[in-house]
Design a protein around this motif. Structure first.
Motif, PDB file in Angstrom:
ATOM      1  N   SER A   1      25.993   5.056 -35.876  1.00  0.00           N
ATOM      2  CA  SER A   1      26.825   6.265 -36.016  1.00  0.00           C
ATOM      3  C   SER A   1      28.242   5.731 -36.065  1.00  0.00           C
ATOM      4  CB  SER A   1      26.537   7.195 -34.960  1.00  0.00           C
ATOM      5  OG  SER A   1      27.083   6.692 -33.709  1.00  0.00           O
TER       6      SER A   1
ATOM      7  N   GLY B   1      20.463   5.615 -34.795  1.00  0.00           N
ATOM      8  CA  GLY B   1      21.236   6.443 -35.514  1.00  0.00           C
ATOM      9  C   GLY B   1      20.957   7.920 -35.635  1.00  0.00           C
TER      10      GLY B   1
ATOM     11  N   THR C   1      23.514  18.780 -35.384  1.00  0.00           N
ATOM     12  CA  THR C   1      23.047  17.588 -36.310  1.00  0.00           C
ATOM     13  C   THR C   1      21.735  17.558 -36.654  1.00  0.00           C
ATOM     14  OG1 THR C   1      25.025  16.479 -35.733  1.00  0.00           O
ATOM     15  CG2 THR C   1      23.138  15.205 -37.047  1.00  0.00           C
TER      16      THR C   1
ATOM     17  N   PHE D   1      26.512   6.984 -42.919  1.00  0.00           N
ATOM     18  CA  PHE D   1      26.070   8.367 -43.122  1.00  0.00           C
ATOM     19  C   PHE D   1      25.807   8.779 -44.642  1.00  0.00           C
ATOM     20  CE2 PHE D   1      27.984   8.721 -39.094  1.00  0.00           C
ATOM     21  CZ  PHE D   1      27.078   9.337 -38.300  1.00  0.00           C
TER      22      PHE D   1
ATOM     23  N   GLY E   1      30.722   5.268 -39.635  1.00  0.00           N
ATOM     24  CA  GLY E   1      29.105   5.257 -39.603  1.00  0.00           C
ATOM     25  C   GLY E   1      28.623   5.113 -40.850  1.00  0.00           C
TER      26      GLY E   1
ATOM     27  N   ASN F   1      33.188   8.710 -36.243  1.00  0.00           N
ATOM     28  CA  ASN F   1      31.923   8.544 -37.060  1.00  0.00           C
ATOM     29  C   ASN F   1      32.145   8.215 -38.563  1.00  0.00           C
ATOM     30  OD1 ASN F   1      30.620  11.218 -35.029  1.00  0.00           O
ATOM     31  ND2 ASN F   1      29.803   9.315 -35.133  1.00  0.00           N
TER      32      ASN F   1
ATOM     33  N   GLY G   1      21.368  12.287 -38.833  1.00  0.00           N
ATOM     34  CA  GLY G   1      22.266  11.291 -38.380  1.00  0.00           C
ATOM     35  C   GLY G   1      22.594  10.116 -39.142  1.00  0.00           C
ATOM     36  N   ALA G   2      22.771   9.061 -38.584  1.00  0.00           N
ATOM     37  CA  ALA G   2      23.268   7.782 -39.342  1.00  0.00           C
ATOM     38  C   ALA G   2      21.933   7.079 -39.946  1.00  0.00           C
ATOM     39  CB  ALA G   2      24.048   6.949 -38.556  1.00  0.00           C
TER      40      ALA G   2
ATOM     41  N   ASP H   1      27.485  13.414 -36.241  1.00  0.00           N
ATOM     42  CA  ASP H   1      27.550  12.955 -34.662  1.00  0.00           C
ATOM     43  C   ASP H   1      25.943  13.060 -34.305  1.00  0.00           C
ATOM     44  OD1 ASP H   1      27.729  11.904 -32.321  1.00  0.00           O
ATOM     45  OD2 ASP H   1      29.434  13.077 -31.835  1.00  0.00           O
ATOM     46  N   PRO H   2      25.095  11.913 -34.050  1.00  0.00           N
ATOM     47  CA  PRO H   2      23.869  12.228 -33.537  1.00  0.00           C
ATOM     48  C   PRO H   2      23.710  12.775 -32.151  1.00  0.00           C
ATOM     49  CG  PRO H   2      24.429   9.782 -34.353  1.00  0.00           C
ATOM     50  CD  PRO H   2      25.509  10.523 -34.347  1.00  0.00           C
TER      51      PRO H   2
END
Ligand code: NAP
Length: 482
Positions: free
Chosen positions: A27, A92, A320, A366, A364, A361, A323-324, A314-315
């Motif tokens: 993330s 993530g 959310t 994503f 990250g 993030n 996530g990532a 953002d996890p």
């Protein structure tokens, strides 16, 4: 949080190794842990320890093994928040998802196998003609090598650990190099629960080093692997000279088939989950949706509208949904399929809108849930496992046609069918080449029922009972009475 230093877990102790690898928080893209880059020497030590712990653990009554495993489950459950946060950081995924699915499921796996094995019976038969009495006994196989992937770290690791341990095997496990932290913390729980030293050992590191050394180790007679189909080919070759017991749970390219009479109120939210949950990084995620022509456009409009609403970011945030993705490389691979779609003239209906991420993030990995239409059946988007938040939607006309198209890939892990006609559900489900077919639902799983892939998605379909059999050798004893 300062950088975590993971150590191997051998003989109940945490031990270092020569070299370490970086483990990234997906993330943020930052290194958040160092994990051992274990090799042959570390694996040799772990196998030696597991081998010497085997006899005592194998002869420990199953009720005693069960008690220890129940204690592990209780302790893990009592640390739910901590483990959910760790797993989210490792992988993530949103914290809420780890908290509501992954960790509870790991607890459930431990409890299920700990109790299931208590009710396992041996077989017997009396041969009247010769007055001989036969009975069977199940023996643990020995040191079990367990190799697991990164997408559902503790969920899948415990799905192997629990049947291996309860049946009296000792274990050398190698979780994915990308998600080692959660497993390392689980080792702490083993010690608190009183698991005897040497019963479970964790050797962290890469597949080609630590994983390969486990697979080729002559003192590891049974190997259970979950991962990609390409890696599985390497495992089959590496294990071939040793006649090992080998279980392979592999990739999928799961179709979702939606008929004109489907209840879209139920189908759309579930198909959103089946396509994008855990960033689409679940082997059971649907990644090609066949929608019957009569509702094709309505479905597409509503599905895309829902996909666009999913919050990516953002996890830690409870809002959310996505996530990532696991790594920079995996994100590039998944995005590569969107590039292929564009090159092939497909329509990218959503997924390329700019991300709105918090500052921390921005580095990250994503990606937005992406829906693609106007794709040909032979496109790599329709035939290859993408393992990310990308789904293709294709129209179909007849039952026969959709069955043929759904079956026309090398994978056969899972499928979903949506219809309000019970005959359609049964007829289509029975004809699909998939180990599990979910009709009007997804990811509803009874551990008593077989699970696994057909074709290149795996080697066998295992129920909990089958897993117990996999980790045991059943022998027949024949006693002549007179
Ligand atoms: P992967 O690359 O095949 O890796 C799986 C595990 O094997 C990892 O621990 C990996 O270690 C290790 N490994 C890699 N090369 C190896 C080798 N030569 N010898 C021994 N071990 C080796 O798969 P992944 O990317 O982690 O996971 C995603 C795949 O798993 C997808 O295809 C997904 O569909 C599949 N999957 C299947 C199921 C199922 O139940 N059927 C469930 C979940 C996931 P490193 O990662 O440390 O290199």
């Amino acid at each position: 949080m300062s950088e975590i230093k993971v150590q191997n877990f051998i003989d109940g102790k945490f031990v270092g190794t020569e070299k370490y690898l970086d483990s990234f928080d997906p993330s943020t893209g930052e290194v958040w842990a160092k994990i051992p880059d274990s090799g042959q020497t570390d694996v040799d030590t772990a196998v030696k320890v597991a081998k010497s712990a085997f006899e005592k653990w194998a002869s420990t009554p199953v009720a005693e093994r069960s008690k220890i495993m129940m204690k592990i489950a209780d302790l893990l459950e009592s640390r739910l928040d901590e483990f959910a946060e760790l797993e989210s950081r490792d992988q993530g995924k949103p914290v809420w998802l780890a908290k509501s699915v992954d960790i509870p499921r790991a607890v459930y796996n431990l409890r299920f196998f700990a109790t299931c094995a208590l009710h396992d019976l041996n077989r017997s038969s009396h041969m009247q003609a010769v007055d001989a009495f036969n009975y069977t006994m199940k023996m643990p196989v020995g040191v079990a090598g367990l190799i697991s992937p990164w997408n559902l770290p503790l969920y899948l690791l415990t799905f192997k650990l629990a049947p291996a341990m309860i049946t009296g095997n000792t274990v050398v496990a190698k979780p994915s190099e990308m998600t080692s932290v959660t497993a390392w913390k689980l080792a702490e729980v083993f010690n608190h629960a009183g698991l005897p030293a040497g019963v479970v050992n964790f050797v962290f590191g890469t597949g080609p080093n630590a994983g390969d050394a486990i697979v080729k180790h002559p003192d590891v007679p049974v190997v259970s692997f979950t991962g990609g189909t390409v890696t599985a080919v390497k495992l089959r070759i590496a294990a071939a000279p040793y006649s090992k017991k080998l279980s392979l749970e592999l990739g999928g390219k799961n179709p979702g088939i939606i008929f004109d009479d489907a209840d879209l109120e139920k189908c759309i939210p579930t198909t959103i989950r089946s396509s994008f949950m855990n960033q689409g990084e679940i082997c059971l995620c649907t990644s090609r949706l066949y929608v019957q022509r009569g509702i094709y456009q309505t479905f597409l409009d509503r599905f895309v509208a829902e996909a666009k609403k999913l919050v990516v970011g953002d996890p830690k945030s409870p809002d959310t949904f996505t996530g990532a993705l696991i790594s920079k490389e995996h994100l590039a691979k998944v995005k590569g399929y969107v590039t292929i779609a564009r090159q092939e003239g497909a329509t990218i209906l959503c997924g390329e809108e700019p991300l709105n991420l918090p500052e921390r993030n921005k580095t990250g990995y994503f990606m937005r849930p992406t829906v693609i239409s106007d794709v040909g059946d032979s496109s790599r988007l329709v035939t290859e496992e993408i393992f990310g938040p990308v789904v293709c939607v294709l129209p179909f006309d007849t039952v026969q046609e959709v069955i043929e198209r759904a079956n026309a890939v090398k994978y056969g892990l899972a499928a979903t069918v949506w219809s309000t006609n019970v005959n359609t559900l049964h007829t289509v489900s029975q004809k699909l080449h998939a180990g599990t077919v979910w009709a009007n639902c997804w990811m509803v799983r009874d551990l008593n029922m077989p699970f696994g892939g057909m074709k290149e998605s795996g080697t066998g379909r295992e129920s909990a009972k089958d897993s117990i059999e996999f980790f045991t050798e059943e022998k027949t004893i024949c006693v002549k009475l007179n």
